[in-house]
Write a protein that holds these residues in place. Structure first.
Motif, PDB file in Angstrom:
ATOM      1  N   ARG A   1       0.868  -1.190   0.000  1.00  0.00           N
ATOM      2  CA  ARG A   1       0.000   0.000   0.000  1.00  0.00           C
ATOM      3  C   ARG A   1       0.894   1.225   0.000  1.00  0.00           C
ATOM      4  O   ARG A   1       1.800   1.322   0.838  1.00  0.00           O
ATOM      5  CB  ARG A   1      -0.896   0.034   1.247  1.00  0.00           C
TER       6      ARG A   1
ATOM      7  N   GLU B   1       1.213   3.987   1.341  1.00  0.00           N
ATOM      8  CA  GLU B   1       0.723   4.769   2.480  1.00  0.00           C
ATOM      9  C   GLU B   1       1.262   6.197   2.420  1.00  0.00           C
ATOM     10  O   GLU B   1       2.443   6.402   2.141  1.00  0.00           O
ATOM     11  CB  GLU B   1       1.181   4.134   3.794  1.00  0.00           C
TER      12      GLU B   1
ATOM     13  N   VAL C   1       8.026  -0.455  12.185  1.00  0.00           N
ATOM     14  CA  VAL C   1       7.409  -1.355  11.194  1.00  0.00           C
ATOM     15  C   VAL C   1       5.885  -1.400  11.294  1.00  0.00           C
ATOM     16  O   VAL C   1       5.240  -2.214  10.657  1.00  0.00           O
ATOM     17  CB  VAL C   1       7.988  -2.787  11.290  1.00  0.00           C
ATOM     18  N   PHE C   2       5.294  -0.485  12.101  1.00  0.00           N
ATOM     19  CA  PHE C   2       3.843  -0.518  12.286  1.00  0.00           C
ATOM     20  C   PHE C   2       3.100  -0.234  10.985  1.00  0.00           C
ATOM     21  O   PHE C   2       2.142  -0.926  10.636  1.00  0.00           O
ATOM     22  CB  PHE C   2       3.425   0.513  13.339  1.00  0.00           C
ATOM     23  N   ARG C   3       3.522   0.789  10.270  1.00  0.00           N
ATOM     24  CA  ARG C   3       2.877   1.125   8.998  1.00  0.00           C
ATOM     25  C   ARG C   3       3.952   1.276   7.935  1.00  0.00           C
ATOM     26  O   ARG C   3       4.761   2.190   7.975  1.00  0.00           O
ATOM     27  CB  ARG C   3       2.069   2.417   9.135  1.00  0.00           C
ATOM     28  N   THR C   4       3.973   0.321   7.021  1.00  0.00           N
ATOM     29  CA  THR C   4       4.977   0.337   5.964  1.00  0.00           C
ATOM     30  C   THR C   4       4.253   0.185   4.636  1.00  0.00           C
ATOM     31  O   THR C   4       3.050  -0.090   4.598  1.00  0.00           O
ATOM     32  CB  THR C   4       5.975  -0.818   6.145  1.00  0.00           C
TER      33      THR C   4
ATOM     34  N   GLN D   1       0.495 -10.044   5.436  1.00  0.00           N
ATOM     35  CA  GLN D   1      -0.778 -10.262   6.139  1.00  0.00           C
ATOM     36  C   GLN D   1      -1.027 -11.750   6.327  1.00  0.00           C
ATOM     37  O   GLN D   1      -0.585 -12.579   5.514  1.00  0.00           O
ATOM     38  CB  GLN D   1      -1.923  -9.683   5.317  1.00  0.00           C
TER      39      GLN D   1
ATOM     40  N   GLU E   1      -4.506  -0.281  15.919  1.00  0.00           N
ATOM     41  CA  GLU E   1      -4.986  -1.540  15.313  1.00  0.00           C
ATOM     42  C   GLU E   1      -3.887  -2.564  15.073  1.00  0.00           C
ATOM     43  O   GLU E   1      -2.868  -2.293  14.456  1.00  0.00           O
ATOM     44  CB  GLU E   1      -5.676  -1.230  13.968  1.00  0.00           C
ATOM     45  N   LEU E   2      -4.180  -3.769  15.586  1.00  0.00           N
ATOM     46  CA  LEU E   2      -3.305  -4.910  15.358  1.00  0.00           C
ATOM     47  C   LEU E   2      -3.950  -5.831  14.329  1.00  0.00           C
ATOM     48  O   LEU E   2      -3.300  -6.342  13.433  1.00  0.00           O
ATOM     49  CB  LEU E   2      -3.136  -5.645  16.700  1.00  0.00           C
ATOM     50  N   TRP E   3      -5.262  -6.012  14.475  1.00  0.00           N
ATOM     51  CA  TRP E   3      -5.966  -7.057  13.731  1.00  0.00           C
ATOM     52  C   TRP E   3      -7.376  -6.546  13.400  1.00  0.00           C
ATOM     53  O   TRP E   3      -8.060  -6.027  14.278  1.00  0.00           O
ATOM     54  CB  TRP E   3      -6.080  -8.263  14.677  1.00  0.00           C
ATOM     55  N   GLY E   4      -7.763  -6.671  12.154  1.00  0.00           N
ATOM     56  CA  GLY E   4      -9.130  -6.291  11.795  1.00  0.00           C
ATOM     57  C   GLY E   4      -9.969  -7.539  11.580  1.00  0.00           C
ATOM     58  O   GLY E   4      -9.550  -8.454  10.880  1.00  0.00           O
TER      59      GLY E   4
ATOM     60  N   SER F   1      -8.086 -10.447   9.701  1.00  0.00           N
ATOM     61  CA  SER F   1      -6.905 -10.065   8.911  1.00  0.00           C
ATOM     62  C   SER F   1      -5.846  -9.428   9.823  1.00  0.00           C
ATOM     63  O   SER F   1      -6.046  -8.362  10.388  1.00  0.00           O
ATOM     64  CB  SER F   1      -7.347  -9.069   7.835  1.00  0.00           C
ATOM     65  N   LEU F   2      -4.721 -10.123   9.926  1.00  0.00           N
ATOM     66  CA  LEU F   2      -3.686  -9.743  10.899  1.00  0.00           C
ATOM     67  C   LEU F   2      -2.379  -9.441  10.184  1.00  0.00           C
ATOM     68  O   LEU F   2      -1.962 -10.196   9.302  1.00  0.00           O
ATOM     69  CB  LEU F   2      -3.501 -10.928  11.867  1.00  0.00           C
ATOM     70  N   GLY F   3      -1.720  -8.346  10.562  1.00  0.00           N
ATOM     71  CA  GLY F   3      -0.442  -7.975   9.958  1.00  0.00           C
ATOM     72  C   GLY F   3       0.710  -8.648  10.689  1.00  0.00           C
ATOM     73  O   GLY F   3       0.783  -8.584  11.917  1.00  0.00           O
TER      74      GLY F   3
ATOM     75  N   ARG G   1       2.962  -6.020  12.536  1.00  0.00           N
ATOM     76  CA  ARG G   1       2.345  -5.431  13.745  1.00  0.00           C
ATOM     77  C   ARG G   1       2.375  -6.437  14.892  1.00  0.00           C
ATOM     78  O   ARG G   1       2.582  -6.081  16.048  1.00  0.00           O
ATOM     79  CB  ARG G   1       0.921  -4.968  13.449  1.00  0.00           C
TER      80      ARG G   1
END
Ligand code: ATP
Length: 457
Positions: A201, A203, A210-213, A218, A285-288, A327-329, A332
């Motif tokens: 993505r 972003e 490494v939280f948002r890359t 996934q 957010e860790l997991w949606g 859905s888990l990263g 994260r």
């Protein structure tokens, strides 16, 4: 002491968990490479998920689909037209911001602009004089749409006919293969398909280590169920996720389950819960986990012209199943596991040791083999190492004094250190030192495999 994100970054770099990407070329912003310990921990996390969600779950099977999918996929799902963020530039320092995030951080999360139209966001920022967090300036561009999908072209010419996307989620490869799996796996609804893999993505504001890359992995499950039963299954997978995280070793007080209010749900969802972890900057957010109705299958059916309906062998009815998606990263989870388990522990003698008190199943190394004195004990130690490495993730370390070597293994979470000393040469026994208690026992080399296997059960 709890680690903040800068301290964790330094720890990861020091021990070889994570390095800056493309470092020798001055780096590439927000890319990270996983070193010997990082890749081992990541693999262990993925295996842990795969076991619990695929191989040890009676409902589910696995899949590994392509990263590159027919671009119609993303038209069907709405990603081409709708997977975008509100982009706003600071004219003074050229920093790029997500307008909704500017509002959220300026109001410390009290105002949630997600779902507002762009004009409303812009007006709010101007009326409330929200300054650029980068330079303190207050001179913004208008808000523009920014699609998060990475585009590239397939083949040797770069015309738009060949334009394709790097997948922004692994989920759609699962939907595209729904019929194949039904036809070949003998699974009947309710059943799920799990997949682990890279997603991309573009972003606007990556960060927090490494939280948002822009490139991440996934672990996703698409669980297909009879319409009308989705709320039962939604609860089932929420409970399952909770149990998974507890078993993994995350502390319950650092987890929160946030149910999206009905009015804020995505248009395709009839229930969504975010599993939040207490990161150093707050719960995030860790997991949606989303109940996605039959939206994806229906869209793919419409756009592809293929009938994706399921024929229920018991009732002879045909229908499009409803879907629950946890859905888990990977990154994260990696971050949460390190933050949750890393501590500086003060010992009885006043010394402080860095301790990664990680679940033994996840430890980057399960055992470390340490010759007490290199000169005398190396040959025997290498024999023991050769023996153990076939069954355990093992490391060998003969550099420096034994105390320091124990400390290094404590810091990287190795549950057992095996020390070879003079007695080993006489009676073929070794010292096994346990990480958390630091207790030591003597074990015969011939019993070592069984002894260690028992510890890991
Ligand atoms: P966020 O709101 O943080 O952008 P999201 O709601 O867009 O996340 P989903 O689309 O639900 O995320 O993706 C599922 C999971 O994938 C997230 O819970 C997260 O663990 C992971 N993930 C999503 N985007 C990223 C990213 N840019 N970097 C790392 N992990 C990510």
């Amino acid at each position: 002491m709890k680690y903040n994100i800068e301290q964790l970054n330094a720890y990861c770099k020091r021990y070889g968990f994570v390095y800056q990407g493309s470092e020798i070329y001055g780096g590439l912003a927000n890319t990270w490479d996983y070193g010997p310990l990082g890749v081992s921990l990541k693999n262990n996390l993925k295996q842990f998920w795969w076991k619990r969600f695929v191989s040890q779950n009676k409902y589910n099977v696995g899949l590994d689909s392509s990263i590159l999918l027919n671009p119609k996929t993303w038209e069907a799902t709405g990603h081409v037209s709708g997977f975008k963020d509100p982009l706003m530039d600071c004219k003074s320092c050229k920093a790029r911001h997500r307008a909704d995030n500017l509002i959220a951080s300026a109001t410390k999360g009290k105002v949630d602009a997600d779902g507002w139209d762009y004009q409303k966001m812009y007006d709010y920022i101007i009326e409330n004089k929200i300054k650029c967090p980068n330079c303190g300036g207050f001179d913004y561009t208008e808000i523009r749409e920014f699609n998060l999908m990475f585009k590239t072209s397939q083949g040797v010419t770069a015309d738009s006919n060949n334009e394709i996307y790097l997948r922004p989620e692994t989920a759609q490869g699962i939907f595209l293969n729904f019929k194949n799996v039904v036809r070949t796996s003998r699974k009947k609804v309710p059943f799920g398909i799990g997949q682990v893999g890279k997603s991309f993505r573009n972003e606007i504001t990556p960060g927090n280590f490494v939280f948002r890359t822009r490139e991440f992995e996934q672990m996703e499950l698409e669980f297909f169920c009879v319409p009308g039963t989705e709320m039962e299954w939604f609860k089932y997978w929420k409970d399952y996720a909770k149990e998974f995280l507890t078993e993994l070793g995350l502390k319950p007080e650092n987890l929160e389950f946030y149910d999206h209010p009905q009015a804020k749900l995505s248009f395709y969802s009839n229930a969504t819960t975010d599993v939040l972890y207490r990161f150093p900057w707050g719960f995030d957010e860790l997991w949606g986990i989303a109940s996605r109705t039959d939206y994806d299958l229906k869209q793919h059916q419409n756009y592809s012209g293929e009938n994706l309906e399921y024929l229920d062998p018991n009732t002879n009815e045909t229908y499009l199943p409803y879907v629950i998606e946890p859905s888990l990263g990977v990154e994260r989870l990696f971050l949460a596991v390190l933050l949750d388990n890393l501590e500086d522990e003060t010992l009885e003698n006043g010394e402080v040791r860095t301790l990664l008190k990680i679940n033994k199943e996840l430890a980057p190394y399960q055992v470390a083999v340490l010759p007490l004195v290199k000169k005398f004990h190396n040959d025997k130690a290498e024999e023991v190492y050769d023996l153990l490495m076939k069954n355990f993730i093992a490391s060998f370390d003969d550099a420096g004094n034994i105390g320091r070597r124990y400390r290094r293994q404590d810091a990287i979470g190795t549950p057992y250190c095996i020390t070879i000393d003079n007695d080993t040469l006489v009676d073929d026994t070794v010292t096994v030192r346990e990480r958390d208690s630091m207790e030591q026992v003597r074990v015969k080399i011939t019993d070592l495999k069984v002894y260690l296997n028992n510890q890991f059960e």
